[in-house]
Design a protein around this motif. Structure first.
Motif, PDB file in Angstrom:
ATOM      1  N   VAL A  93       0.866  -1.193  -0.019  1.00  0.00           N
ATOM      2  CA  VAL A  93      -0.159  -0.014  -0.038  1.00  0.00           C
ATOM      3  C   VAL A  93       0.810   1.124  -0.034  1.00  0.00           C
ATOM      4  CG1 VAL A  93      -1.920   1.474   1.337  1.00  0.00           C
ATOM      5  CG2 VAL A  93      -1.763  -1.277   0.979  1.00  0.00           C
ATOM      6  N   SER A  94       1.841   1.484   0.704  1.00  0.00           N
ATOM      7  CA  SER A  94       2.630   2.320   1.038  1.00  0.00           C
ATOM      8  C   SER A  94       3.475   2.554  -0.325  1.00  0.00           C
ATOM      9  CB  SER A  94       4.092   2.278   2.057  1.00  0.00           C
ATOM     10  OG  SER A  94       4.932   3.191   2.044  1.00  0.00           O
ATOM     11  N   GLU A  95       4.034   1.645  -0.966  1.00  0.00           N
ATOM     12  CA  GLU A  95       4.808   1.851  -2.312  1.00  0.00           C
ATOM     13  C   GLU A  95       3.766   2.189  -3.435  1.00  0.00           C
ATOM     14  OE1 GLU A  95       7.951   1.046  -3.500  1.00  0.00           O
ATOM     15  OE2 GLU A  95       8.140   1.708  -1.392  1.00  0.00           O
ATOM     16  N   HIS A  96       2.803   1.615  -3.367  1.00  0.00           N
ATOM     17  CA  HIS A  96       1.477   2.187  -4.456  1.00  0.00           C
ATOM     18  C   HIS A  96       1.354   3.630  -4.173  1.00  0.00           C
ATOM     19  CE1 HIS A  96      -1.623   1.812  -7.142  1.00  0.00           C
ATOM     20  NE2 HIS A  96      -2.538   2.302  -6.344  1.00  0.00           N
ATOM     21  N   SER A  97       1.192   4.116  -3.113  1.00  0.00           N
ATOM     22  CA  SER A  97       0.832   5.336  -2.660  1.00  0.00           C
ATOM     23  C   SER A  97       1.808   6.234  -2.754  1.00  0.00           C
ATOM     24  CB  SER A  97       0.178   5.405  -1.211  1.00  0.00           C
ATOM     25  OG  SER A  97      -1.101   4.671  -1.331  1.00  0.00           O
ATOM     26  N   SER A  98       3.079   5.916  -2.765  1.00  0.00           N
ATOM     27  CA  SER A  98       4.203   6.854  -2.901  1.00  0.00           C
ATOM     28  C   SER A  98       4.344   7.404  -4.195  1.00  0.00           C
ATOM     29  CB  SER A  98       5.469   6.088  -2.621  1.00  0.00           C
ATOM     30  OG  SER A  98       5.820   5.094  -3.888  1.00  0.00           O
ATOM     31  N   PRO A  99       4.889   8.844  -4.138  1.00  0.00           N
ATOM     32  CA  PRO A  99       5.173   9.499  -5.230  1.00  0.00           C
ATOM     33  C   PRO A  99       5.897   8.878  -6.454  1.00  0.00           C
ATOM     34  CG  PRO A  99       5.949  10.743  -3.433  1.00  0.00           C
ATOM     35  CD  PRO A  99       5.727   9.388  -3.085  1.00  0.00           C
ATOM     36  N   LEU A 100       5.577   9.100  -7.607  1.00  0.00           N
ATOM     37  CA  LEU A 100       5.862   8.529  -8.841  1.00  0.00           C
ATOM     38  C   LEU A 100       7.543   9.085  -9.102  1.00  0.00           C
ATOM     39  CD1 LEU A 100       3.084   8.262 -11.281  1.00  0.00           C
ATOM     40  CD2 LEU A 100       4.196   6.402 -10.130  1.00  0.00           C
ATOM     41  N   PRO A 101       8.558   8.640  -9.159  1.00  0.00           N
ATOM     42  CA  PRO A 101       9.881   9.171  -9.297  1.00  0.00           C
ATOM     43  C   PRO A 101       9.892  10.156 -10.720  1.00  0.00           C
ATOM     44  CG  PRO A 101      10.167   6.723  -9.797  1.00  0.00           C
ATOM     45  CD  PRO A 101       8.692   6.999  -9.251  1.00  0.00           C
ATOM     46  N   LEU A 102      10.677  11.033 -10.822  1.00  0.00           N
ATOM     47  CA  LEU A 102      10.810  11.915 -11.727  1.00  0.00           C
ATOM     48  C   LEU A 102       9.552  12.733 -11.963  1.00  0.00           C
ATOM     49  CD1 LEU A 102      12.639   9.424 -14.535  1.00  0.00           C
ATOM     50  CD2 LEU A 102      13.592  10.893 -12.846  1.00  0.00           C
ATOM     51  N   LEU A 103       8.398  12.187 -11.900  1.00  0.00           N
ATOM     52  CA  LEU A 103       7.315  13.197 -12.290  1.00  0.00           C
ATOM     53  C   LEU A 103       6.859  13.832 -11.172  1.00  0.00           C
ATOM     54  CD1 LEU A 103       5.186  10.494 -14.427  1.00  0.00           C
ATOM     55  CD2 LEU A 103       6.710  12.385 -15.246  1.00  0.00           C
ATOM     56  N   ASN A 104       7.338  13.230  -9.725  1.00  0.00           N
ATOM     57  CA  ASN A 104       6.916  13.891  -8.623  1.00  0.00           C
ATOM     58  C   ASN A 104       5.315  13.864  -8.555  1.00  0.00           C
ATOM     59  OD1 ASN A 104       7.114  14.936  -6.139  1.00  0.00           O
ATOM     60  ND2 ASN A 104       7.589  17.297  -6.788  1.00  0.00           N
ATOM     61  N   LEU A 105       4.695  12.906  -8.973  1.00  0.00           N
ATOM     62  CA  LEU A 105       3.214  12.892  -8.872  1.00  0.00           C
ATOM     63  C   LEU A 105       2.772  11.707  -8.018  1.00  0.00           C
ATOM     64  CD1 LEU A 105       2.340  13.286 -12.616  1.00  0.00           C
ATOM     65  CD2 LEU A 105       2.000  14.895 -10.900  1.00  0.00           C
ATOM     66  N   HIS A 106       1.869  11.742  -7.298  1.00  0.00           N
ATOM     67  CA  HIS A 106       1.330  10.431  -6.505  1.00  0.00           C
ATOM     68  C   HIS A 106       0.716   9.687  -7.514  1.00  0.00           C
ATOM     69  CE1 HIS A 106       2.274  11.573  -2.388  1.00  0.00           C
ATOM     70  NE2 HIS A 106       2.054  12.738  -2.830  1.00  0.00           N
ATOM     71  N   SER A 107       0.667   8.059  -7.200  1.00  0.00           N
ATOM     72  CA  SER A 107      -0.007   7.345  -8.351  1.00  0.00           C
ATOM     73  C   SER A 107      -1.418   7.341  -8.096  1.00  0.00           C
ATOM     74  CB  SER A 107       0.608   5.829  -8.108  1.00  0.00           C
ATOM     75  OG  SER A 107       0.470   5.731  -6.651  1.00  0.00           O
ATOM     76  N   ARG A 108      -1.851   7.696  -7.018  1.00  0.00           N
ATOM     77  CA  ARG A 108      -3.367   7.751  -6.841  1.00  0.00           C
ATOM     78  C   ARG A 108      -3.778   8.823  -6.156  1.00  0.00           C
ATOM     79  NH1 ARG A 108      -5.824   3.799  -7.758  1.00  0.00           N
ATOM     80  NH2 ARG A 108      -7.723   4.513  -6.962  1.00  0.00           N
ATOM     81  N   ASN A 109      -4.851   9.766  -6.551  1.00  0.00           N
ATOM     82  CA  ASN A 109      -5.318  10.727  -5.680  1.00  0.00           C
ATOM     83  C   ASN A 109      -5.796  10.794  -4.238  1.00  0.00           C
ATOM     84  OD1 ASN A 109      -4.893  12.327  -8.244  1.00  0.00           O
ATOM     85  ND2 ASN A 109      -6.891  11.929  -9.099  1.00  0.00           N
ATOM     86  N   THR A 110      -6.479   9.781  -3.976  1.00  0.00           N
ATOM     87  CA  THR A 110      -7.122   9.379  -2.922  1.00  0.00           C
ATOM     88  C   THR A 110      -6.160   8.395  -2.117  1.00  0.00           C
ATOM     89  OG1 THR A 110      -9.317   9.556  -3.778  1.00  0.00           O
ATOM     90  CG2 THR A 110      -9.201   8.386  -1.780  1.00  0.00           C
ATOM     91  N   PRO A 111      -5.668   8.864  -0.878  1.00  0.00           N
ATOM     92  CA  PRO A 111      -4.773   7.830  -0.268  1.00  0.00           C
ATOM     93  C   PRO A 111      -5.429   6.377   0.184  1.00  0.00           C
ATOM     94  CG  PRO A 111      -5.513   9.592   1.130  1.00  0.00           C
ATOM     95  CD  PRO A 111      -6.037   9.736  -0.213  1.00  0.00           C
ATOM     96  N   LEU A 112      -4.815   5.405   0.121  1.00  0.00           N
ATOM     97  CA  LEU A 112      -5.083   4.025   0.651  1.00  0.00           C
ATOM     98  C   LEU A 112      -4.858   3.817   2.033  1.00  0.00           C
ATOM     99  CD1 LEU A 112      -4.289   1.853  -2.478  1.00  0.00           C
ATOM    100  CD2 LEU A 112      -6.691   3.339  -2.221  1.00  0.00           C
ATOM    101  N   GLU A 113      -5.591   3.449   2.661  1.00  0.00           N
ATOM    102  CA  GLU A 113      -5.466   2.930   4.329  1.00  0.00           C
ATOM    103  C   GLU A 113      -5.775   1.473   4.247  1.00  0.00           C
ATOM    104  OE1 GLU A 113      -6.827   4.442   7.912  1.00  0.00           O
ATOM    105  OE2 GLU A 113      -6.812   6.481   6.700  1.00  0.00           O
TER     106      GLU A 113
END
Length: 156
Positions: free
Chosen positions: A76-96
């Motif tokens: 979950v943490s890896e999926h929610s972490s910022p994408l490298p180089l793009l500085n974007l999150h892979s998801r808009n809504t955080p997962l818990e």
């Protein structure tokens, strides 16, 4: 010459006694070995998926295993972490992470875990499937795949 002859007799008696003991013990050892082999064969027949090297195997009861829960948190943490180089999150809504629902394992160059997890995504419960590769001897833990679970009900 008699002394030499007696010396041979004193060596031969213990050797003969040792051979007799081995003759008595060896058959019972073979019987135990044969029983162990029969038990192993029966266990292998009961679990055909485990006999297949590299086969994916269900791991019931490991849903609350601390190691598996740690792998689910990592996914979950890896999926929610910022994408490298793009500085974007892979998801808009955080997962818990809510809970681990199902676990399967596969022996590869390490261990590949197939973990079905229930998450809270902005107040909604959803199921995802994560594949996590772990190679302990290399100190490697890698999220291979993270996707919505197909056809699974979140009320598991």
């Amino acid at each position: 010459m008699r002394k030499h002859h007696r010396g041979l007799g004193s060596v031969a008696a213990p050797a003969l006694l040792l051979l007799l003991l081995l003759a008595l013990v060896l058959p019972s050892t073979q019987t135990q070995s044969q029983k162990q082999s029969a038990r192993e064969t029966a266990a292998m027949a009961a679990e055909p998926a485990r006999r297949l090297a590299g086969g994916i195997v269900e791991s019931p009861g490991r849903e609350n295993d601390l190691h598996i829960v740690g792998l689910a948190r990592f996914a979950v943490s890896e999926h929610s972490s910022p994408l490298p180089l793009l500085n974007l999150h892979s998801r808009n809504t955080p997962l818990e992470l809510e809970k681990v629902v199902r676990v399967k394992e596969q022996a590869v160059a390490g261990r590949l875990y197939y973990i079905t997890i229930q998450v809270d995504e902005g107040g909604a419960k959803k199921l995802y499937e994560a594949k996590v590769l772990e190679q302990l001897w290399l100190d490697v833990r890698k999220l291979v795949e993270f996707r919505p679970a197909e056809g699974a009900s979140p009320n598991v």
